[in-house]
Design an enzyme around this catalytic site. Structure first.
Site, short mmCIF file in Angstrom:
data_model
loop_
_atom_site.label_atom_id
_atom_site.label_comp_id
_atom_site.label_asym_id
_atom_site.label_seq_id
_atom_site.Cartn_x
_atom_site.Cartn_y
_atom_site.Cartn_z
N SER A 259 0.82 -1.21 0.00
CA SER A 259 0.00 0.00 0.00
C SER A 259 0.85 1.27 0.00
O SER A 259 1.71 1.42 -0.86
CB SER A 259 -0.96 -0.07 1.18
OG SER A 259 -2.10 0.67 0.87
N HIS A 400 -7.78 -5.58 0.36
CA HIS A 400 -6.50 -4.91 0.58
C HIS A 400 -5.69 -5.60 1.69
O HIS A 400 -6.18 -5.74 2.81
CB HIS A 400 -6.86 -3.48 0.99
CG HIS A 400 -5.76 -2.52 0.92
ND1 HIS A 400 -5.09 -2.21 -0.24
CD2 HIS A 400 -5.20 -1.74 1.89
CE1 HIS A 400 -4.18 -1.30 0.01
NE2 HIS A 400 -4.22 -0.99 1.30
#
Ligand code: GCU
Length: 419
Positions: A259, A400
């Site tokens: 990320s 995610h």
């Protein structure tokens, strides 16, 4: 006139309503038409014909990312002092040496402490290493009580029991599944990891703390380094340290990040050629995903929510993605000929999985020019069907996160290129 307006908006405060009213586009049919800047064409229109041309074009692109986005980081001209904080020669059931070292960076009377946690597999003369920053502190990587809990600022997190922006030891080992160290060690790899907030606390503080504070003499301008560049800069200091560790294979260092830390990993590999593999896990906007697609998070949205991540000039491109002189496929291209792996997650639409894939496709001509394969496919692969050439890619099922499945592909990818 447009240029003037663009230049002025770079200094205007962003209206909070922009962040509140933002509705991300998750509809592929609404992705606007766009033309990507050609990595193999110089700004003056000339073509890149061969590897020496590419070296010059590479520098041109690197400068664009530096000046228009991540910001210009200072050269490191200070000293690093080392202090071993803990050591376990029988970690992971005797398979690895686990060590914590405090790296104190000192410059003109200013100092910052960075705490590095390393695992080196035993029985391996020189271990290839994964180098990556972690989100919640080194003590979350392993339940071992010897590992110090970071004293740095940390984002409050009720689930983690983090209040007052301080970490607590209630979460020892809570990120073991995101960092399968034992698998790495079993396969002959080491790991070096550090809490990213040691390098630069992740809030908009005007760059007064973290490693920015080592440079009080720096006169900041709209091209100066933001936090993503600072994290990348810190990753390079980890390599400075590793270069002095005899059990490490200095030619086989892979930088990895998830990320925002995936954005930092890509930038670290771009500015520091000591990394010979780069791995971006769900890095999204400002990482592997093409900005021009405006799918999920956009340039304006990221600059609004995280004004400290990039330099001020990047705000010029809020809602002006087509005027970016570069796009994120070129961040991959400038890592050529080194292997790069990009991982997406099917439900992580915010990070634009398809846009991450298309970056690898659009970087491939540069690899081919240098006699490498690049990405072996041009059609978006099915979920959990990894593809591996010099560029690797997969889209995992789920959301995610950097999970076991992702790591297994990274280990295979590293084996493929290094063994
Ligand atoms: C936010 C941000 C992303 C970032 C992510 C993360 O969602 O918008 O750009 O990648 O945080 O770091 O987890």
């Amino acid at each position: 006139m447009k240029r003037l307006i663009l230049a002025l908006t770079a200094f205007m405060p962003l209206a909070p309503s922009l962040a509140q009213n933002f509705i991300p586009n998750y509809d592929e049919s609404k992705v606007p038409d766009y033309v990507l800047p050609d990595p193999l064409q110089f700004a003056n229109g000339q073509r890149v014909h061969d590897a020496p041309d590419w070296e010059n074009r590479r520098i041109e692109i690197l400068r664009l990312f530096e000046e228009e986005m991540f910001g210009v980081s200072p050269a490191w001209d200070g000293q690093m002092q080392l202090l071993e904080l803990s050591r376990n020669n029988e970690a992971l059931g005797g398979k690895a040496v686990q060590q914590e070292v405090k790296l104190t960076l000192e410059r003109n009377g200013q100092w910052v402490d960075l705490v590095l946690l390393t695992y080196l597999p035993k029985g391996v003369d020189k271990a290839p290493m994964f180098v990556g920053l972690n989100f919640y502190g080194n003590h979350t990587i392993s339940a071992d009580e010897a590992i110090h809990v970071t004293k740095s600022w940390i984002r409050n997190n009720a689930d983690m029991g983090y209040t007052d922006n301080r970490a607590s030891d209630s979460n020892r080992g809570s990120r073991v599944t995101n960092w399968p160290v034992e698998e790495m060690v079993n396969r002959g790899y080491g790991l070096a990891t550090m809490y990213y907030g040691d390098i630069d606390p992740d809030f908009d503080d005007g760059f007064a703390n973290g490693v920015h504070a080592l440079f009080p003499d720096e006169i900041r301008n709209d091209k100066s380094w933001g936090s993503v560049a600072a994290w990348a800069w810190g990753i390079s200091r980890i390599v400075d340290y590793l270069e002095g560790v005899p059990g490490v294979d200095h030619g086989r260092l892979a930088v990895v990040g998830h990320s925002r830390l995936g954005k930092a990993a890509l930038w670290a590999a771009a500015v520091d050629s000591r990394f010979t593999i780069a791995i971006s896990n769900n890095s999204g906007c400002g990482g592997a995903a093409l900005s021009r697609r405006r799918f999920g998070e956009t340039v304006e949205r990221i600059n609004t929510s995280f004004p400290h991540w990039f330099n001020r000039r990047f705000r010029i491109y809020n809602n002006e993605e087509d005027s970016l002189p570069m796009d994120q496929h070129q961040l991959i291209a400038i890592l050529a000929p080194h292997p790069v792996y990009i991982a997406s997650a099917a439900e992580d639409l915010w990070a634009d999985p398809k846009g991450e894939f298309l970056s690898a496709v659009a970087a491939t001509p540069v690899y081919q020019l240098l006699g490498k394969e690049g990405l072996p496919v041009s059609e978006w692969p099915k979920v959990e069907v990894p593809v591996m050439g010099t560029l690797g890619y997969h889209v995992r099922k789920g959301g995610h996160g950097m999970l076991y499945y992702d790591w297994m592909q990274y280990l295979d990818f590293a084996d493929r290129h290094w063994k």
